[in-house]
Write a protein that holds these residues in place. Structure first.
Motif, PDB file in Angstrom:
ATOM      1  N   ALA A  19      25.978  44.019  53.091  1.00  0.00           N
ATOM      2  CA  ALA A  19      24.781  44.436  53.828  1.00  0.00           C
ATOM      3  C   ALA A  19      24.360  43.257  54.692  1.00  0.00           C
ATOM      4  O   ALA A  19      24.630  42.099  54.353  1.00  0.00           O
ATOM      5  CB  ALA A  19      23.653  44.834  52.877  1.00  0.00           C
ATOM      6  N   GLY A  20      23.705  43.559  55.784  1.00  0.00           N
ATOM      7  CA  GLY A  20      23.216  42.508  56.656  1.00  0.00           C
ATOM      8  C   GLY A  20      21.917  41.920  56.116  1.00  0.00           C
ATOM      9  O   GLY A  20      21.473  42.265  55.010  1.00  0.00           O
ATOM     10  N   ASP A  70      20.141  45.368  55.641  1.00  0.00           N
ATOM     11  CA  ASP A  70      20.471  46.226  56.780  1.00  0.00           C
ATOM     12  C   ASP A  70      21.876  46.810  56.661  1.00  0.00           C
ATOM     13  O   ASP A  70      22.839  46.084  56.430  1.00  0.00           O
ATOM     14  CB  ASP A  70      20.361  45.410  58.074  1.00  0.00           C
ATOM     15  CG  ASP A  70      20.825  46.184  59.290  1.00  0.00           C
ATOM     16  OD1 ASP A  70      20.436  47.362  59.432  1.00  0.00           O
ATOM     17  OD2 ASP A  70      21.576  45.612  60.107  1.00  0.00           O
ATOM     18  N   SER A  85      22.902  49.168  59.123  1.00  0.00           N
ATOM     19  CA  SER A  85      23.235  49.743  60.425  1.00  0.00           C
ATOM     20  C   SER A  85      24.542  49.182  60.986  1.00  0.00           C
ATOM     21  O   SER A  85      25.205  49.838  61.792  1.00  0.00           O
ATOM     22  CB  SER A  85      22.093  49.527  61.418  1.00  0.00           C
ATOM     23  OG  SER A  85      21.914  48.142  61.677  1.00  0.00           O
ATOM     24  N   TRP A  86      24.945  47.998  60.559  1.00  0.00           N
ATOM     25  CA  TRP A  86      26.196  47.397  61.025  1.00  0.00           C
ATOM     26  C   TRP A  86      27.412  48.277  60.720  1.00  0.00           C
ATOM     27  O   TRP A  86      28.416  48.230  61.416  1.00  0.00           O
ATOM     28  CB  TRP A  86      26.397  46.011  60.397  1.00  0.00           C
ATOM     29  CG  TRP A  86      26.649  46.056  58.914  1.00  0.00           C
ATOM     30  CD1 TRP A  86      25.727  46.068  57.922  1.00  0.00           C
ATOM     31  CD2 TRP A  86      27.925  46.135  58.269  1.00  0.00           C
ATOM     32  NE1 TRP A  86      26.340  46.142  56.693  1.00  0.00           N
ATOM     33  CE2 TRP A  86      27.690  46.177  56.878  1.00  0.00           C
ATOM     34  CE3 TRP A  86      29.243  46.173  58.715  1.00  0.00           C
ATOM     35  CZ2 TRP A  86      28.723  46.268  55.946  1.00  0.00           C
ATOM     36  CZ3 TRP A  86      30.270  46.250  57.778  1.00  0.00           C
ATOM     37  CH2 TRP A  86      29.993  46.287  56.405  1.00  0.00           C
ATOM     38  N   ASP A 113      18.326  50.536  52.812  1.00  0.00           N
ATOM     39  CA  ASP A 113      18.725  51.056  54.110  1.00  0.00           C
ATOM     40  C   ASP A 113      19.913  52.001  53.952  1.00  0.00           C
ATOM     41  O   ASP A 113      20.699  51.889  53.018  1.00  0.00           O
ATOM     42  CB  ASP A 113      19.090  49.889  55.030  1.00  0.00           C
ATOM     43  CG  ASP A 113      19.073  50.269  56.492  1.00  0.00           C
ATOM     44  OD1 ASP A 113      18.507  51.318  56.847  1.00  0.00           O
ATOM     45  OD2 ASP A 113      19.647  49.514  57.301  1.00  0.00           O
ATOM     46  N   LYS A 124      21.065  56.912  58.341  1.00  0.00           N
ATOM     47  CA  LYS A 124      19.671  57.118  58.742  1.00  0.00           C
ATOM     48  C   LYS A 124      19.607  57.839  60.088  1.00  0.00           C
ATOM     49  O   LYS A 124      20.345  57.528  61.010  1.00  0.00           O
ATOM     50  CB  LYS A 124      18.976  55.750  58.842  1.00  0.00           C
ATOM     51  CG  LYS A 124      17.525  55.814  59.154  1.00  0.00           C
ATOM     52  CD  LYS A 124      16.798  54.480  59.081  1.00  0.00           C
ATOM     53  CE  LYS A 124      17.655  53.288  59.254  1.00  0.00           C
ATOM     54  NZ  LYS A 124      17.005  52.027  59.077  1.00  0.00           N
ATOM     55  N   GLY A 179      23.543  37.891  55.134  1.00  0.00           N
ATOM     56  CA  GLY A 179      23.229  39.152  54.478  1.00  0.00           C
ATOM     57  C   GLY A 179      23.459  39.089  52.986  1.00  0.00           C
ATOM     58  O   GLY A 179      23.328  38.034  52.365  1.00  0.00           O
TER      59      GLY A 179
END
Length: 180
Positions: free
Chosen positions: A17-18, A22, A24-25, A56, A60, A146
């Motif tokens: 995870a970022g 996160d 979204s990567w 996250d 999404k 991350g």
């Protein structure tokens, strides 16, 4: 009996995870992957940490937001937490003890695997001798920061045996057995 298997995607520099959790990567790299399809087929229950469960979601904003594997998998989910929510969540059992969480997830999975999601819960399972396998889809991106795949302050050595290696359009998939 199935295995307890850590399941994740990871950037080439070792992050699942970022920053701030996160995810979204991962969006540009989601797509067909025969090995992931096999992993999902062989998974009978999921075990996640609270941060992963409430974190996250790479899906999404899509119709599959909040669904395990973007809607590709359905079944019982167990969340390890010290603070279960007051309101029940359909299909999710909140458990406060690691051994109980693993035992309940194994029972629910039957002869299939328990998929472990989240770095902290995977590390706890590993420390307790409860983790059997690690599946990692290595994605061609570097994040620089991350949540690491495995973080053990002070270091520790975990011996692994590679079971399989395969390639998909957006990742190189590795499956390891934890040797004890």
């Amino acid at each position: 009996m199935g295995k307890v298997q850590y399941q994740c995607s990871m950037s080439l520099d070792g992050f699942i995870a970022g920053p701030g959790g996160d995810m979204s990567w991962l969006v540009p790299y989601l797509g067909p992957d025969p090995m992931v399809d096999q992993i999902m087929e062989r998974t009978g229950a999921l075990l996640a940490g609270r941060r992963t469960f409430g974190g996250d979601d790479p899906y999404k904003g899509t119709e599959h937001e909040g669904e395990a594997y973007g809607g590709g998998w359905e079944g019982p989910q167990f969340v390890l937490t010290h603070d279960p929510p007051d309101a029940p969540v359909p299909g999710v059992t909140f458990v406060t003890d690691l051994e109980t969480a693993v035992a309940e997830a194994r029972a629910a999975a039957g002869d299939k695997n328990v998929g472990v999601l989240g770095a902290q819960i995977a590390a706890q399972c590993l420390d307790a001798g409860l983790l059997d396998e690690i599946f990692v889809g290595v994605v061609p991106v570097m994040l620089g920061d991350g949540v690491r795949l495995f973080d053990h302050p002070g270091g520790t050595r975990v011996k692994l045996e590679r079971i399989s290696l395969s390639e998909a359009p957006n990742s190189t998939d590795l499956l390891f057995r934890v040797t004890r």
